[in-house]
Write an enzyme that holds these catalytic residues in place. Structure first.
Site, PDB file in Angstrom:
ATOM      1  N   GLU A   1       7.942  47.169 -38.496  1.00 10.36           N
ATOM      2  CA  GLU A   1       7.494  45.962 -37.497  1.00 10.36           C
ATOM      3  C   GLU A   1       6.148  46.061 -37.200  1.00 10.36           C
ATOM      4  OE1 GLU A   1       9.103  45.105 -33.799  1.00 10.36           O
ATOM      5  OE2 GLU A   1       8.524  46.954 -33.032  1.00 10.36           O
TER       6      GLU A   1
ATOM      7  N   HIS B   1       9.238  53.767 -29.569  1.00 10.80           N
ATOM      8  CA  HIS B   1       7.997  54.661 -30.284  1.00 10.80           C
ATOM      9  C   HIS B   1       7.984  56.036 -29.864  1.00 10.80           C
ATOM     10  CE1 HIS B   1       5.630  51.072 -31.997  1.00 10.80           C
ATOM     11  NE2 HIS B   1       6.716  50.946 -32.117  1.00 10.80           N
TER      12      HIS B   1
ATOM     13  N   HIS C   1      16.975  47.294 -32.272  1.00  2.66           N
ATOM     14  CA  HIS C   1      15.656  47.361 -31.538  1.00  2.66           C
ATOM     15  C   HIS C   1      15.638  46.862 -30.304  1.00  2.66           C
ATOM     16  CE1 HIS C   1      11.557  47.298 -33.107  1.00  2.66           C
ATOM     17  NE2 HIS C   1      11.242  46.452 -32.097  1.00  2.66           N
TER      18      HIS C   1
ATOM     19  N   ASN D   1      10.713  42.634 -32.749  1.00  4.77           N
ATOM     20  CA  ASN D   1      10.076  41.652 -32.057  1.00  4.77           C
ATOM     21  C   ASN D   1       8.716  41.283 -32.756  1.00  4.77           C
ATOM     22  OD1 ASN D   1       9.806  44.240 -30.913  1.00  4.77           O
ATOM     23  ND2 ASN D   1       8.098  43.218 -29.811  1.00  4.77           N
ATOM     24  N   HIS D   2       8.123  42.314 -33.509  1.00  2.00           N
ATOM     25  CA  HIS D   2       6.770  41.839 -34.111  1.00  2.00           C
ATOM     26  C   HIS D   2       7.006  41.495 -35.550  1.00  2.00           C
ATOM     27  CE1 HIS D   2       4.252  43.448 -31.116  1.00  2.00           C
ATOM     28  NE2 HIS D   2       4.822  44.658 -30.787  1.00  2.00           N
TER      29      HIS D   2
ATOM     30  N   HIS E   1      11.749  50.540 -31.575  1.00  2.00           N
ATOM     31  CA  HIS E   1      11.100  49.835 -30.572  1.00  2.00           C
ATOM     32  C   HIS E   1      10.312  50.745 -29.400  1.00  2.00           C
ATOM     33  CE1 HIS E   1       9.633  46.408 -28.140  1.00  2.00           C
ATOM     34  NE2 HIS E   1      10.178  46.878 -27.166  1.00  2.00           N
TER      35      HIS E   1
HETATM   36 FE   LIG Z   1       7.739  49.166 -32.738  1.00  3.04          FE
HETATM   37 FE   LIG Z   2       9.462  46.254 -31.225  1.00  5.92          FE
END
Ligand SMILES: [Fe+2]
Ligand SMILES: [Fe+2]
Length: 273
Positions: free
Chosen positions: A39, A181, A154, A67-68, A179
């Site tokens: 993403e 990271h 995520h 979400n990206h 998500h």
């Molecule tokens: Fe991410």
């Molecule tokens: Fe994300």
């Protein structure tokens, strides 16, 4: 079955380490199936079709997102063309692309992969991720329609991620979070046999704030006045993910280990391959 999951690929640094290392890992560890979360692959924001194709070429079987997913507008069209590209399954009805797919691994196993997004501190307006997960596993039960089931959850909150792990425990092979990271130290096999990690961590430069150049995020925390854009950090990356040996008989996890390779973070590789 030997399964590798790689967390969010961030920018050129993340892409470089995945494209350079993945073919060797597939050969050395005799991997049957690989999922990569992409993403943040395009400069930190979304993914292009070229990047998707290069990642599949390097040996990934599926790219999940989050979400990206639509940050690069072209994803809205190529999501329809690539079965191996998944966006969150609990987006509204009518969203382009798909959130779940059935794939064939190198050993012939049927692998169901789903990308689901959390709501806590994130996207409260999404469809219920638990209902979504239940519908997916009820329509393609493990050992019936699928030999392995992989869930990329995520989400922001570790509480929601752990709850999802327990909700699906024994019904899927792997629940791995993405998500946030940063790799979490809770790699385990849950009580009923599902491999679990709250977050796989990113494939990116850890001399950063979540893979982005650290100056502007710090500036925003200090002053709330934007001085520039968020840019992906460009130093050498660490490849982060989760290695799972999945039973061909039960579809559940037999062994699980964190994977960290490359710059900065302490290295970790599975000792069972
Ligand atoms: Fe991410
Ligand atoms: Fe994300």
């Amino acid at each position: 079955m030997r399964f590798l999951f790689l967390g969010d690929m961030v920018g050129r640094s993340g892409r470089t380490i995945v494209l350079e290392r993945l073919p060797g890992l597939i050969a050395d560890w005799k991997l049957d199936f690989v999922v990569v979360n992409g993403e943040n692959a395009a400069g930190g924001f979304g993914v292009t079709e070229d990047i998707l194709e290069a990642t599949l070429e390097a040996g990934a079987d599926v790219m999940t997102t989050g979400n990206h997913v639509w940050d690069q507008r072209e994803a809205l069209s190529f999501a329809e063309r690539h079965d191996a590209f998944l966006r969150p399954a609990n987006y509204p009805r009518g969203t382009p692309g798909r959130g779940v797919g059935l794939f064939v691994a190198r050993n012939g196993a049927r692998v169901l992969v789903a990308n689901i997004m959390g709501r806590a501190f994130m996207s409260p307006d999404l469809d219920d991720p638990f209902r979504c997960a239940a519908d997916i596993v009820e329509s393609s039960p493990l050992r019936e329609q699928a030999d392995a089931v992989i869930i990329d959850f995520h989400a922001e909150a570790t509480s929601e991620k752990q709850a999802m792990g327990h909700f699906l425990d024994g019904r899927v092979s792997v629940v791995v979070g993405t998500h946030t990271h940063v790799p979490t130290a809770d790699v385990q096999i849950l009580a009923h046999g599902t491999a679990y990690q709250s977050d796989a961590g990113m494939c990116g430069d850890y001399d950063s704030s979540l893979g982005m150049d650290k100056e502007e995020p710090l500036n925003r925390f200090l002053t709330k006045v934007p001085r520039g854009r968020f840019e992906a950090a460009s130093g050498p990356a660490t490849l982060c993910g989760l290695a799972v040996e999945i039973s061909e008989r039960t579809g559940l996890a037999e062994k699980v280990a964190p994977v960290r390779l490359g710059a900065r973070l302490q290295e970790s590789t599975p000792d069972f391959w």
